[in-house]
Design a protein around this motif. Structure first.
Motif, PDB file in Angstrom:
ATOM      1  N   LYS A 133      37.493  20.205  26.869  1.00  0.00           N
ATOM      2  CA  LYS A 133      36.763  21.473  26.884  1.00  0.00           C
ATOM      3  C   LYS A 133      37.592  22.573  26.237  1.00  0.00           C
ATOM      4  O   LYS A 133      38.813  22.567  26.307  1.00  0.00           O
ATOM      5  N   GLN A 134      36.877  23.529  25.619  1.00  0.00           N
ATOM      6  CA  GLN A 134      37.505  24.749  25.104  1.00  0.00           C
ATOM      7  C   GLN A 134      36.896  25.938  25.830  1.00  0.00           C
ATOM      8  O   GLN A 134      35.694  25.965  26.098  1.00  0.00           O
ATOM      9  N   PHE A 135      37.714  26.906  26.158  1.00  0.00           N
ATOM     10  CA  PHE A 135      37.271  28.083  26.897  1.00  0.00           C
ATOM     11  C   PHE A 135      37.325  29.299  25.968  1.00  0.00           C
ATOM     12  O   PHE A 135      38.318  29.493  25.261  1.00  0.00           O
ATOM     13  N   PRO A 136      36.267  30.112  25.953  1.00  0.00           N
ATOM     14  CA  PRO A 136      36.222  31.246  25.027  1.00  0.00           C
ATOM     15  C   PRO A 136      37.420  32.179  25.198  1.00  0.00           C
ATOM     16  O   PRO A 136      37.821  32.492  26.320  1.00  0.00           O
ATOM     17  N   VAL A 137      37.969  32.617  24.075  1.00  0.00           N
ATOM     18  CA  VAL A 137      39.104  33.534  24.114  1.00  0.00           C
ATOM     19  C   VAL A 137      38.744  34.809  24.859  1.00  0.00           C
ATOM     20  O   VAL A 137      39.576  35.389  25.574  1.00  0.00           O
ATOM     21  N   SER A 138      37.496  35.235  24.739  1.00  0.00           N
ATOM     22  CA  SER A 138      37.060  36.478  25.408  1.00  0.00           C
ATOM     23  C   SER A 138      37.204  36.387  26.923  1.00  0.00           C
ATOM     24  O   SER A 138      37.375  37.407  27.598  1.00  0.00           O
ATOM     25  N   GLU A 139      37.159  35.170  27.474  1.00  0.00           N
ATOM     26  CA  GLU A 139      37.295  34.984  28.919  1.00  0.00           C
ATOM     27  C   GLU A 139      38.758  34.899  29.359  1.00  0.00           C
ATOM     28  O   GLU A 139      39.042  34.846  30.550  1.00  0.00           O
ATOM     29  N   GLN A 140      39.669  34.886  28.394  1.00  0.00           N
ATOM     30  CA  GLN A 140      41.102  34.817  28.682  1.00  0.00           C
ATOM     31  C   GLN A 140      41.815  36.134  28.387  1.00  0.00           C
ATOM     32  O   GLN A 140      42.948  36.331  28.814  1.00  0.00           O
ATOM     33  N   GLN A 141      41.150  37.021  27.651  1.00  0.00           N
ATOM     34  CA  GLN A 141      41.815  38.220  27.153  1.00  0.00           C
ATOM     35  C   GLN A 141      42.159  39.175  28.279  1.00  0.00           C
ATOM     36  O   GLN A 141      41.273  39.728  28.933  1.00  0.00           O
ATOM     37  N   ASN A 142      43.443  39.335  28.529  1.00  0.00           N
ATOM     38  CA  ASN A 142      43.936  40.245  29.570  1.00  0.00           C
ATOM     39  C   ASN A 142      43.355  39.926  30.944  1.00  0.00           C
ATOM     40  O   ASN A 142      43.176  40.820  31.783  1.00  0.00           O
ATOM     41  N   GLN A 161      43.433  17.080  42.612  1.00  0.00           N
ATOM     42  CA  GLN A 161      44.594  17.602  43.320  1.00  0.00           C
ATOM     43  C   GLN A 161      44.268  19.033  43.750  1.00  0.00           C
ATOM     44  O   GLN A 161      43.489  19.735  43.094  1.00  0.00           O
ATOM     45  N   ASP A 162      44.868  19.466  44.841  1.00  0.00           N
ATOM     46  CA  ASP A 162      44.663  20.832  45.326  1.00  0.00           C
ATOM     47  C   ASP A 162      45.528  21.784  44.491  1.00  0.00           C
ATOM     48  O   ASP A 162      46.572  22.263  44.931  1.00  0.00           O
ATOM     49  N   ALA A 163      45.096  21.993  43.270  1.00  0.00           N
ATOM     50  CA  ALA A 163      45.809  22.863  42.334  1.00  0.00           C
ATOM     51  C   ALA A 163      44.783  23.563  41.458  1.00  0.00           C
ATOM     52  O   ALA A 163      43.698  23.021  41.206  1.00  0.00           O
ATOM     53  N   ARG A 164      45.149  24.751  41.013  1.00  0.00           N
ATOM     54  CA  ARG A 164      44.299  25.501  40.086  1.00  0.00           C
ATOM     55  C   ARG A 164      45.149  25.941  38.908  1.00  0.00           C
ATOM     56  O   ARG A 164      46.267  26.414  39.094  1.00  0.00           O
ATOM     57  N   VAL A 165      44.596  25.775  37.733  1.00  0.00           N
ATOM     58  CA  VAL A 165      45.317  26.099  36.508  1.00  0.00           C
ATOM     59  C   VAL A 165      44.559  27.211  35.782  1.00  0.00           C
ATOM     60  O   VAL A 165      43.339  27.125  35.604  1.00  0.00           O
ATOM     61  N   TYR A 166      45.300  28.232  35.379  1.00  0.00           N
ATOM     62  CA  TYR A 166      44.714  29.393  34.697  1.00  0.00           C
ATOM     63  C   TYR A 166      45.388  29.576  33.342  1.00  0.00           C
ATOM     64  O   TYR A 166      46.575  29.279  33.171  1.00  0.00           O
ATOM     65  N   LEU A 167      44.618  30.104  32.390  1.00  0.00           N
ATOM     66  CA  LEU A 167      45.136  30.445  31.076  1.00  0.00           C
ATOM     67  C   LEU A 167      44.833  31.909  30.816  1.00  0.00           C
ATOM     68  O   LEU A 167      43.771  32.415  31.205  1.00  0.00           O
ATOM     69  N   SER A 168      45.765  32.609  30.167  1.00  0.00           N
ATOM     70  CA  SER A 168      45.528  34.008  29.826  1.00  0.00           C
ATOM     71  C   SER A 168      46.228  34.359  28.531  1.00  0.00           C
ATOM     72  O   SER A 168      47.350  33.899  28.272  1.00  0.00           O
ATOM     73  N   GLN A 169      45.557  35.163  27.721  1.00  0.00           N
ATOM     74  CA  GLN A 169      46.152  35.752  26.535  1.00  0.00           C
ATOM     75  C   GLN A 169      46.262  37.251  26.803  1.00  0.00           C
ATOM     76  O   GLN A 169      45.241  37.933  26.973  1.00  0.00           O
ATOM     77  N   ILE A 170      47.489  37.734  26.862  1.00  0.00           N
ATOM     78  CA  ILE A 170      47.751  39.090  27.324  1.00  0.00           C
ATOM     79  C   ILE A 170      48.295  39.918  26.160  1.00  0.00           C
ATOM     80  O   ILE A 170      49.294  39.545  25.534  1.00  0.00           O
ATOM     81  N   GLU A 171      47.649  41.025  25.887  1.00  0.00           N
ATOM     82  CA  GLU A 171      48.129  41.909  24.834  1.00  0.00           C
ATOM     83  C   GLU A 171      49.382  42.650  25.294  1.00  0.00           C
ATOM     84  O   GLU A 171      49.584  42.868  26.489  1.00  0.00           O
ATOM     85  N   ALA A 172      50.208  43.026  24.341  1.00  0.00           N
ATOM     86  CA  ALA A 172      51.454  43.734  24.644  1.00  0.00           C
ATOM     87  C   ALA A 172      51.179  44.934  25.542  1.00  0.00           C
ATOM     88  O   ALA A 172      50.238  45.703  25.313  1.00  0.00           O
ATOM     89  N   GLU A 173      51.984  45.043  26.588  1.00  0.00           N
ATOM     90  CA  GLU A 173      51.950  46.132  27.579  1.00  0.00           C
ATOM     91  C   GLU A 173      50.800  46.002  28.579  1.00  0.00           C
ATOM     92  O   GLU A 173      50.709  46.802  29.514  1.00  0.00           O
ATOM     93  N   ALA A 224      51.181  37.779  24.311  1.00  0.00           N
ATOM     94  CA  ALA A 224      51.645  36.574  24.995  1.00  0.00           C
ATOM     95  C   ALA A 224      50.468  35.694  25.414  1.00  0.00           C
ATOM     96  O   ALA A 224      49.333  36.163  25.562  1.00  0.00           O
ATOM     97  N   GLU A 225      50.777  34.429  25.603  1.00  0.00           N
ATOM     98  CA  GLU A 225      49.836  33.476  26.195  1.00  0.00           C
ATOM     99  C   GLU A 225      50.580  32.757  27.306  1.00  0.00           C
ATOM    100  O   GLU A 225      51.703  32.291  27.106  1.00  0.00           O
ATOM    101  N   ILE A 226      49.945  32.692  28.477  1.00  0.00           N
ATOM    102  CA  ILE A 226      50.604  32.074  29.620  1.00  0.00           C
ATOM    103  C   ILE A 226      49.668  31.085  30.315  1.00  0.00           C
ATOM    104  O   ILE A 226      48.438  31.181  30.197  1.00  0.00           O
ATOM    105  N   MET A 227      50.269  30.123  31.021  1.00  0.00           N
ATOM    106  CA  MET A 227      49.533  29.205  31.880  1.00  0.00           C
ATOM    107  C   MET A 227      50.104  29.348  33.284  1.00  0.00           C
ATOM    108  O   MET A 227      51.324  29.300  33.474  1.00  0.00           O
ATOM    109  N   LEU A 228      49.223  29.558  34.251  1.00  0.00           N
ATOM    110  CA  LEU A 228      49.625  29.774  35.632  1.00  0.00           C
ATOM    111  C   LEU A 228      49.045  28.681  36.516  1.00  0.00           C
ATOM    112  O   LEU A 228      47.841  28.396  36.455  1.00  0.00           O
ATOM    113  N   PHE A 229      49.909  28.068  37.344  1.00  0.00           N
ATOM    114  CA  PHE A 229      49.503  27.009  38.260  1.00  0.00           C
ATOM    115  C   PHE A 229      49.612  27.506  39.689  1.00  0.00           C
ATOM    116  O   PHE A 229      50.663  28.011  40.104  1.00  0.00           O
ATOM    117  N   ASP A 230      48.540  27.375  40.457  1.00  0.00           N
ATOM    118  CA  ASP A 230      48.516  27.672  41.881  1.00  0.00           C
ATOM    119  C   ASP A 230      48.591  26.327  42.607  1.00  0.00           C
ATOM    120  O   ASP A 230      47.668  25.502  42.490  1.00  0.00           O
TER     121      ASP A 230
END
Length: 232
Positions: A133-142, A161-173, A224-230
């Motif tokens: 699957k691909q997720f729209p960039v607009s849903e990741q922006q900031n 597994q009891d885990a959640r994975v998130y992706l985010s593209q964060i603009e500077a500042e 930046a682009e980050i991946m966060l695991f809960d």
């Protein structure tokens, strides 16, 4: 508590066709101080040269998530799946009772840059399965976009597994925040750029293990682009 795993401290192997970095012990890299974090077992950053790849090999009892940053990766498996994973796309493969697969860079000129992530499954012996699957960039922006979860919430990939994975593209500042439930843990992986996690600076390819901390504030110091695991 935040424990940083600096990019340059990871295990590294350059096989010519494959340049790979291991956050946790993997293959020939064994580090008793870095075997896994909670249910997160593998965090490999790979660059595969054009026309090269991983031959057919087996897996079992592991949740495998692949994310392509640049280029394309051709996948074939014993379940009959044959797909090309392109930049910005995720793949989830539950190895369960056992599968074989191969991964190949189909380009004649461009390398493929990817992360391959393994999580321990909640139970052994599940039926193998596959998603892409691909997720729209607009849903990741900031903002944090859920990309994998136990119940496939919000159209995310399903992981066993009891885990959640998130992706985010964060603009500077810009800043994104996340609240961990009591007793939960997090892993942050910086895919591109640099961020400050609470008061801790992280550069590209750095990771950070978070425990005994409820509120996370992630501010980009440049795009930046980050991946966060809960994690439990």
């Amino acid at each position: 508590m935040i424990r940083v795993r600096k990019a340059e401290e990871r295990g590294h192997a350059d096989h010519g066709w494959l340049d790979t970095y291991h956050t946790f012990s993997f293959a020939g890299y064994q580090d008793p101080e870095h075997v896994h974090f909670r249910t997160l077992r593998v965090m490999n950053e790979d660059v595969v040269q054009p026309g090269q790849g991983f031959g057919t090999h087996p897996h079992r009892d592991m949740e495998i998530v692949t994310y392509v940053l640049e280029g394309a990766l051709e996948h074939k498996d014993s379940m009959g799946n044959g797909e090309v994973l392109r930049a910005g796309e995720f793949q989830r493969m539950s190895a369960g009772t056992g599968i074989t697969h191969s991964e190949f860079n189909p380009s004649a000129t461009e390398p493929v840059h990817l992360y391959q992530i393994w999580l321990f499954p909640e139970s052994k012996g599940i039926e193998p399965s596959y998603e892409q699957k691909q997720f729209p960039v607009s849903e990741q922006q900031n903002q944090l976009r859920l990309v994998a979860s136990p119940e496939a919430e919000a159209g995310s990939l399903r992981i066993h597994q009891d885990a959640r994975v998130y992706l985010s593209q964060i603009e500077a500042e810009q800043t994104v925040t996340y609240a961990l439930a009591e007793g939960r843990h997090a892993w942050l992986q910086v895919l591109r750029g640099s961020v400050v996690l609470n008061d801790v600076a992280l550069d590209v390819s750095d990771g950070a293990a978070v425990s005994d901390t409820r509120n996370l504030k992630i501010q980009a110091t440049d795009d930046a682009e980050i991946m966060l695991f809960d994690l439990n």
